[in-house]
Design a protein around this motif. Structure first.
Motif, mmCIF file in Angstrom:
data_model
loop_
_atom_site.group_PDB
_atom_site.id
_atom_site.type_symbol
_atom_site.label_atom_id
_atom_site.label_comp_id
_atom_site.label_asym_id
_atom_site.label_seq_id
_atom_site.Cartn_x
_atom_site.Cartn_y
_atom_site.Cartn_z
ATOM 1 N N GLY A 114 0.813 -1.385 -0.180
ATOM 2 C CA GLY A 114 -0.367 0.310 -0.085
ATOM 3 C C GLY A 114 0.764 1.246 -0.146
ATOM 4 O O GLY A 114 0.168 2.478 0.337
ATOM 5 N N LEU A 115 2.089 1.210 -0.459
ATOM 6 C CA LEU A 115 3.078 2.346 -0.328
ATOM 7 C C LEU A 115 2.372 3.152 -2.091
ATOM 8 O O LEU A 115 2.207 2.488 -2.929
ATOM 9 C CB LEU A 115 4.136 2.139 -0.500
ATOM 10 N N GLU A 116 2.882 4.392 -1.800
ATOM 11 C CA GLU A 116 2.819 4.902 -2.710
ATOM 12 C C GLU A 116 4.138 6.273 -2.969
ATOM 13 O O GLU A 116 4.936 6.426 -1.754
ATOM 14 C CB GLU A 116 0.921 6.284 -2.650
ATOM 15 N N TYR A 117 4.841 6.727 -3.982
ATOM 16 C CA TYR A 117 5.279 7.740 -3.762
ATOM 17 C C TYR A 117 4.384 9.121 -3.508
ATOM 18 O O TYR A 117 3.501 9.505 -3.891
ATOM 19 C CB TYR A 117 5.464 8.116 -5.926
ATOM 20 N N PRO A 118 5.194 9.937 -2.874
ATOM 21 C CA PRO A 118 6.572 9.655 -2.912
ATOM 22 C C PRO A 118 7.729 8.975 -1.569
ATOM 23 O O PRO A 118 6.102 8.405 -0.931
ATOM 24 C CB PRO A 118 7.346 11.534 -2.764
ATOM 25 N N MET A 119 8.263 8.321 -1.510
ATOM 26 C CA MET A 119 9.038 7.151 -0.763
ATOM 27 C C MET A 119 10.315 7.470 -0.630
ATOM 28 O O MET A 119 10.642 8.388 -1.216
ATOM 29 C CB MET A 119 8.534 5.433 -1.392
ATOM 30 N N VAL A 120 10.953 6.804 0.284
ATOM 31 C CA VAL A 120 12.954 6.514 0.529
ATOM 32 C C VAL A 120 12.590 5.563 0.279
ATOM 33 O O VAL A 120 12.450 4.581 0.928
ATOM 34 C CB VAL A 120 12.410 7.590 2.367
ATOM 35 N N ALA A 121 14.091 5.639 -0.358
ATOM 36 C CA ALA A 121 15.132 4.454 -0.100
ATOM 37 C C ALA A 121 16.304 4.563 0.481
ATOM 38 O O ALA A 121 17.038 5.399 0.948
ATOM 39 C CB ALA A 121 15.111 4.151 -1.601
ATOM 40 N N LYS A 122 16.216 3.545 1.220
ATOM 41 C CA LYS A 122 18.054 3.808 1.924
ATOM 42 C C LYS A 122 18.510 1.733 2.278
ATOM 43 O O LYS A 122 18.067 0.539 1.904
ATOM 44 C CB LYS A 122 17.686 3.797 3.792
ATOM 45 N N TYR A 144 17.839 3.678 -8.977
ATOM 46 C CA TYR A 144 18.232 3.549 -7.364
ATOM 47 C C TYR A 144 18.600 1.820 -7.075
ATOM 48 O O TYR A 144 19.374 0.998 -6.587
ATOM 49 C CB TYR A 144 17.083 3.907 -5.939
ATOM 50 N N ALA A 145 17.405 0.989 -7.120
ATOM 51 C CA ALA A 145 17.073 -0.260 -7.556
ATOM 52 C C ALA A 145 18.857 -0.976 -8.232
ATOM 53 O O ALA A 145 19.321 -1.730 -8.159
ATOM 54 C CB ALA A 145 16.088 -1.036 -7.965
ATOM 55 N N GLU A 146 18.600 -0.356 -9.483
ATOM 56 C CA GLU A 146 19.562 -0.919 -10.701
ATOM 57 C C GLU A 146 21.502 -0.309 -10.190
ATOM 58 O O GLU A 146 22.334 -1.380 -10.242
ATOM 59 C CB GLU A 146 19.425 -0.143 -11.807
ATOM 60 N N ASP A 147 21.126 0.827 -9.176
ATOM 61 C CA ASP A 147 22.796 1.211 -8.819
ATOM 62 C C ASP A 147 22.893 0.471 -7.272
ATOM 63 O O ASP A 147 24.251 0.972 -7.157
ATOM 64 C CB ASP A 147 23.074 2.899 -8.999
ATOM 65 N N PHE A 148 22.281 0.374 -6.979
ATOM 66 C CA PHE A 148 22.632 -0.786 -5.577
ATOM 67 C C PHE A 148 22.991 -2.516 -6.299
ATOM 68 O O PHE A 148 22.677 -2.680 -6.711
ATOM 69 C CB PHE A 148 20.942 -1.157 -4.865
ATOM 70 N N PRO A 149 24.197 -2.275 -4.833
ATOM 71 C CA PRO A 149 25.049 -3.472 -5.217
ATOM 72 C C PRO A 149 24.477 -4.432 -4.793
ATOM 73 O O PRO A 149 23.558 -4.962 -4.458
ATOM 74 C CB PRO A 149 25.750 -3.554 -3.912
ATOM 75 N N LYS A 150 23.912 -5.282 -5.900
ATOM 76 C CA LYS A 150 24.380 -6.774 -6.063
ATOM 77 C C LYS A 150 24.134 -8.052 -5.200
ATOM 78 O O LYS A 150 25.029 -7.656 -3.995
ATOM 79 C CB LYS A 150 24.713 -7.175 -7.187
ATOM 80 N N GLY A 151 23.147 -8.337 -4.714
ATOM 81 C CA GLY A 151 23.397 -9.713 -3.582
ATOM 82 C C GLY A 151 22.755 -8.428 -2.108
ATOM 83 O O GLY A 151 23.148 -9.149 -1.234
ATOM 84 N N GLU A 152 22.923 -7.394 -1.971
ATOM 85 C CA GLU A 152 22.446 -7.005 -0.447
ATOM 86 C C GLU A 152 20.920 -6.942 -0.817
ATOM 87 O O GLU A 152 20.119 -6.221 -1.772
ATOM 88 C CB GLU A 152 23.453 -5.086 -0.972
ATOM 89 N N THR A 153 21.177 -5.794 -0.296
ATOM 90 C CA THR A 153 18.743 -5.319 0.575
ATOM 91 C C THR A 153 18.943 -3.903 0.773
ATOM 92 O O THR A 153 20.199 -3.417 0.997
ATOM 93 C CB THR A 153 18.496 -6.232 1.660
ATOM 94 N N PHE A 154 18.240 -3.156 0.277
ATOM 95 C CA PHE A 154 17.801 -1.803 0.600
ATOM 96 C C PHE A 154 16.308 -1.928 1.289
ATOM 97 O O PHE A 154 15.505 -2.860 1.182
ATOM 98 C CB PHE A 154 17.848 -1.008 -0.250
ATOM 99 N N LEU A 155 15.458 -1.154 2.359
ATOM 100 C CA LEU A 155 14.124 -0.875 2.454
ATOM 101 C C LEU A 155 13.489 0.188 1.301
ATOM 102 O O LEU A 155 14.392 1.653 1.761
ATOM 103 C CB LEU A 155 14.042 -0.065 3.659
ATOM 104 N N VAL A 156 12.725 0.198 1.326
ATOM 105 C CA VAL A 156 11.557 1.516 0.706
ATOM 106 C C VAL A 156 11.049 1.838 1.308
ATOM 107 O O VAL A 156 9.473 1.004 1.652
ATOM 108 C CB VAL A 156 11.204 0.419 -0.926
ATOM 109 N N GLN A 157 10.441 2.924 2.237
ATOM 110 C CA GLN A 157 9.691 3.352 3.113
ATOM 111 C C GLN A 157 8.515 4.457 3.240
ATOM 112 O O GLN A 157 9.185 5.480 1.676
ATOM 113 C CB GLN A 157 10.750 3.548 3.805
ATOM 114 N N ARG A 158 7.459 4.104 3.266
ATOM 115 C CA ARG A 158 6.838 5.318 3.277
ATOM 116 C C ARG A 158 7.047 6.997 3.579
ATOM 117 O O ARG A 158 8.077 7.151 4.528
ATOM 118 C CB ARG A 158 5.086 5.803 4.152
#
Length: 369
Positions: A114-122, A144-158
């Motif tokens: 149920g997330l909507e833009y804008p969001m925060v990636a971290k 952002y996702a394409e630039d993120f290190p492969k094999g690692e995880t990030f959060l997308v937050q409201r």
């Protein structure tokens, strides 16, 4: 505590106040600023007859939250009614696979949450605001996702897109029913205002504070640096509430209230194994935050937390060192108490592996917003 005069009802933040643009030590090299602190830590190791006591300050946190902890794991520990303070988020693993396929799964996870833009990636593993970016449309998140290190995880937050932000440094000794807020840092985000003639670069360089540390701001604007900022248009220079990324910190200790402390007692109760750390929070109304109401926890950490009010430009270096001496004294005291209660620190090999991994990843993350 008493409340300073001048707080406007309904305002996001207290008045900024005066003071120098920078303190003389604010951007010293880390080795220079922290050298006396490391000597004090050595004394504490001798006094407590333990090198690893800080690693059990928060039992159950990896290394007590000193290094290498995942935000997703810490967030998962916050349970019950107090979880309402935590904005919704999804965890994304950057797979080493065809990105178009993964992008579809990312979009599906966001929709399901149920997330909507804008969001925060971290980044899931990170510190000092590294890699934190606002994403205001699918194209920005995809990049952002394409630039993120492969094999690692990030959060997308409201996104909690309000002006008020603070760091709440909280400690509760093991066995105690209540704790104490030892530091409240008020965070301000610098802006420039266009004059219709100057470029963004020129306005940053002309700013009283930003012009003294332009390296904190110039790198995130790319080609926009050479564009003219229209008359009267305000541009925020930094999104992340991190001092090392350009946010401005003020000592807010005189604004701490009993209601605020009681609310963070309840939040600490709701986090399994938490005794020592800092909560970074956002709010639209500072008076409501003082009542322990209407705020969001955008992040929290453990033993690696710092009393960040020391970066107020009005603070002297002796005051800053004294504060950090007290901070680490509390850290060792809490860790030693948990050790007596049966907590056991992880081994050095695991600790250094986590430290090296975190240090390596920070250099690989997308540019901070």
């Amino acid at each position: 505590m008493s409340q300073p005069e001048g707080l406007i009802a309904g305002s996001a933040m207290p008045p900024f106040g005066d003071g120098p643009a920078l303190s003389h030590f604010e951007f010293w090299p880390a080795w220079k600023f922290y050298a006396p602190v490391w000597l004090w830590i050595g004394c504490l190791m001798f006094r407590h007859r333990s090198i690893r006591a800080p690693l059990v300050a928060n039992p159950g946190f990896p290394a007590g939250g000193l290094v290498g902890e995942r935000k997703s794991e810490l967030f998962a520990r916050l349970s019950g009614p107090e979880r309402r303070h935590l904005p919704d988020y999804v965890v994304v693993e950057r797979l080493d696979a065809a990105f178009d396929v993964q992008w579809q799964s990312i979009e599906a996870a966001i929709e399901t949450a149920g997330l909507e833009y804008p969001m925060v990636a971290k980044p899931d593993i990170g510190c000092r605001g590294a890699g934190v970016r606002p994403v205001r449309c699918p194209a920005e998140l995809r990049q952002y996702a394409e630039d993120f290190p492969k094999g690692e995880t990030f959060l997308v937050q409201r996104m909690i897109d309000v002006e008020g932000e603070a760091g709440v440094f909280y400690v509760r000794e093991p066995g105690s029913k209540s704790g104490h807020i030892h530091s409240l840092t008020l965070k301000y985000f610098p802006h420039i205002v266009g004059d219709g003639r100057s470029t963004l670069r020129q306005l940053i360089l002309a700013d009283t504070r930003a012009g003294m540390v332009p390296q904190l701001y110039l790198g995130r604007f790319g080609n926009a640096l050479d564009s003219i900022v229209p008359m009267g248009e305000s541009r925020r220079l930094v999104f992340s509430g991190s001092h090392s990324k350009g946010a401005i910190f003020r000592n807010g200790n005189d604004y701490v209230t009993e209601a605020m402390r009681a609310r963070f007692d309840a939040i600490a109760d709701a986090i399994d194994g938490f005794h020592f750390g800092r909560f970074d929070v956002r709010f639209a109304d500072f008076a409501a935050f003082q009542r322990g109401e209407d705020f969001a926890i955008i992040e929290y950490n453990g033993a690696g937390a710092e009393m960040t009010h020391i970066w107020d430009s009005r603070t002297t270096v002796l005051e800053a060192w004294s504060t950090l001496f007290r901070q680490f004294s509390m850290l060792f005291k809490v860790g030693a108490a948990n050790r007596k209660r049966g907590a056991r620190p992880e081994g050095w090999q695991s600790f250094f592996r986590q430290w090296k991994r975190e240090k390596s990843l920070v250099d690989q993350y997308p540019v901070t917003g």
